[in-house]
Scaffold this active site. Structure first.
Site, short mmCIF file in Angstrom:
data_model
loop_
_atom_site.label_atom_id
_atom_site.label_comp_id
_atom_site.label_asym_id
_atom_site.label_seq_id
_atom_site.Cartn_x
_atom_site.Cartn_y
_atom_site.Cartn_z
N LYS A 140 0.84 -1.21 0.00
CA LYS A 140 0.00 0.00 0.00
C LYS A 140 0.87 1.25 0.00
O LYS A 140 0.63 2.21 -0.74
CB LYS A 140 -0.95 -0.02 1.21
CG LYS A 140 -2.05 -1.07 1.05
CD LYS A 140 -2.82 -1.34 2.34
CE LYS A 140 -3.79 -2.50 2.14
NZ LYS A 140 -4.50 -2.89 3.36
N GLN A 173 -4.36 -1.82 9.58
CA GLN A 173 -4.27 -3.13 8.94
C GLN A 173 -4.87 -4.21 9.85
O GLN A 173 -4.48 -4.32 11.01
CB GLN A 173 -2.81 -3.44 8.60
CG GLN A 173 -2.62 -4.70 7.79
CD GLN A 173 -3.27 -4.64 6.39
OE1 GLN A 173 -3.16 -3.64 5.69
NE2 GLN A 173 -3.95 -5.70 6.00
N ASP A 218 -10.87 2.70 4.19
CA ASP A 218 -11.18 1.27 4.04
C ASP A 218 -12.69 1.06 3.96
O ASP A 218 -13.14 -0.03 3.60
CB ASP A 218 -10.62 0.47 5.24
CG ASP A 218 -9.31 -0.23 4.90
OD1 ASP A 218 -9.04 -0.44 3.71
OD2 ASP A 218 -8.56 -0.55 5.84
#
Ligand code: NAD
Length: 292
Positions: free
Chosen positions: A52, A96, A119
């Site tokens: 990412k 994460q 997200d």
């Protein structure tokens, strides 16, 4: 049979984002800034976060990686998120997953400012998604929509079967495919671990999205001729003959299923790369919403 190449489709998305970022630089404006938090050092999570960050760099975005030890307490993580919420230079925040067992993922997700939740996991953003309102689409389902769009896969009126009902993949995917959007308008069946007759249901599918995390679960006897198969699964399977000691397997028995399909995603090289494209698009969106 068409291979839906995530590398090609993600590169196309990234080229557009790069051009938009270059325009910002030309105008002397700051560029989108993603903050990623990694707790502990789970091997797969390390790889995802590194990818990412690298993709942010390639697109011209700024990124900040915050690494916290595996034994970091929940309060410290929540404070870290709060300070990123308050920081006007940060557009997007991602934590994460999975997190160590002693930390509540639910609390963590709820602490992220919904306007920075790139997200798309915050309950208020999921609520908007369900109602068809503008929001951050969770990155993996978003990536799948972008892939379907790139390859102009028709979805309207099709029967889509989604296997897996997680909050991050299966459930939002089922909602999106049933929504009145360009890559939607399907009739959707959402299957899960308590679904009987899964094989019979899959055999009725024009589109199968496999997101259950069981390597090579979808076999050719479950797939109708001409179906489109999207494989979300990523599982590390031990393999002493592989350089790293493991191989990445999808949820679909690719070699056997592919000949039956009109289109299929490979693993690796399919949905995983598109997930990052979705995340980058959300980060630019957050920048435009908050600083544009
Ligand atoms: P999860 O473990 O949270 O959910 C799995 C779902 O599958 C559950 O809803 C469960 O009911 C269902 N399921 C389990 N066994 C089943 C069975 N035998 N029949 C039918 N349904 C069954 O998983 P997740 O977080 O949604 O991830 C799924 C897979 O996708 C994993 O392999 C994960 O690594 C992968 N993944 C990939 C990406 C990507 O970018 N490609 C992103 C997220 C997750």
């Amino acid at each position: 049979m068409l291979v839906l190449d995530g590398k090609l489709a993600a590169a196309a998305v990234k080229e557009n984002l790069k051009a938009e970022t270059a325009e910002l630089v030309k105008k002397g404006l700051p560029t989108p800034h993603l903050a990623a938090i990694l707790v502990g050092n789970n091997g797969a999570s390390e790889t995802y976060v590194a990818s990412k960050v690298k993709n942010c760099e390639e697109t011209g975005f700024q990124s900040t990686l915050i690494r916290l030890a595996a034994d970091t307490d929940e309060a410290t993580l929540l404070q870290t998120i709060e300070s990123l919420n308050q920081n006007p230079d940060i557009d997007g925040i991602l934590v994460q997953l999975p997190l160590p067992k002693h930390i509540s993922e639910e609390k963590v997700i709820k602490t992220i400012d919904p306007s920075k939740d790139v997200d798309g996991f915050h309950p208020s953003n999921i609520g908007k998604l369900v109602q068809g309102l503008p929001t951050f689409i969770p990155a993996t389902p978003y990536g799948i929509l972008l892939l379907l769009a790139h390859y102009q896969i028709a979805t309207k009126g099709k029967h889509a079967v989604v296997i897996g009902r997680s909050n991050i993949v299966g459930r939002p995917m089922s909602i999106l495919l049933s929504s009145n959007i360009p890559q939607g308008n399907c009739t959707v069946t959402l299957c899960h671990s308590h679904t009987p007759n899964l094989k019979e249901i899959c055999l009725q599918a024009d589109i199968i999205v496999a997101a259950l995390g069981k390597p090579e679960f979808v076999t050719p006897d479950m797939v109708k001729d001409g179906a489109v198969v999207i494989d979300v699964g990523i599982t590390r399977v031990d393999d002493a003959t592989a350089k790293k000691g493991f191989r990445i397997k999808g949820d679909v028995l690719y070699d056997a299923v592919a000949p039956k399909c009109s289109a299929i995603t490979p693993v690796p090289g399919g949905v995983g790369l598109m997930t990052i494209a979705g995340l980058l698009k959300n980060t630019l969106q957050a920048y435009q919403n908050n600083r544009g």
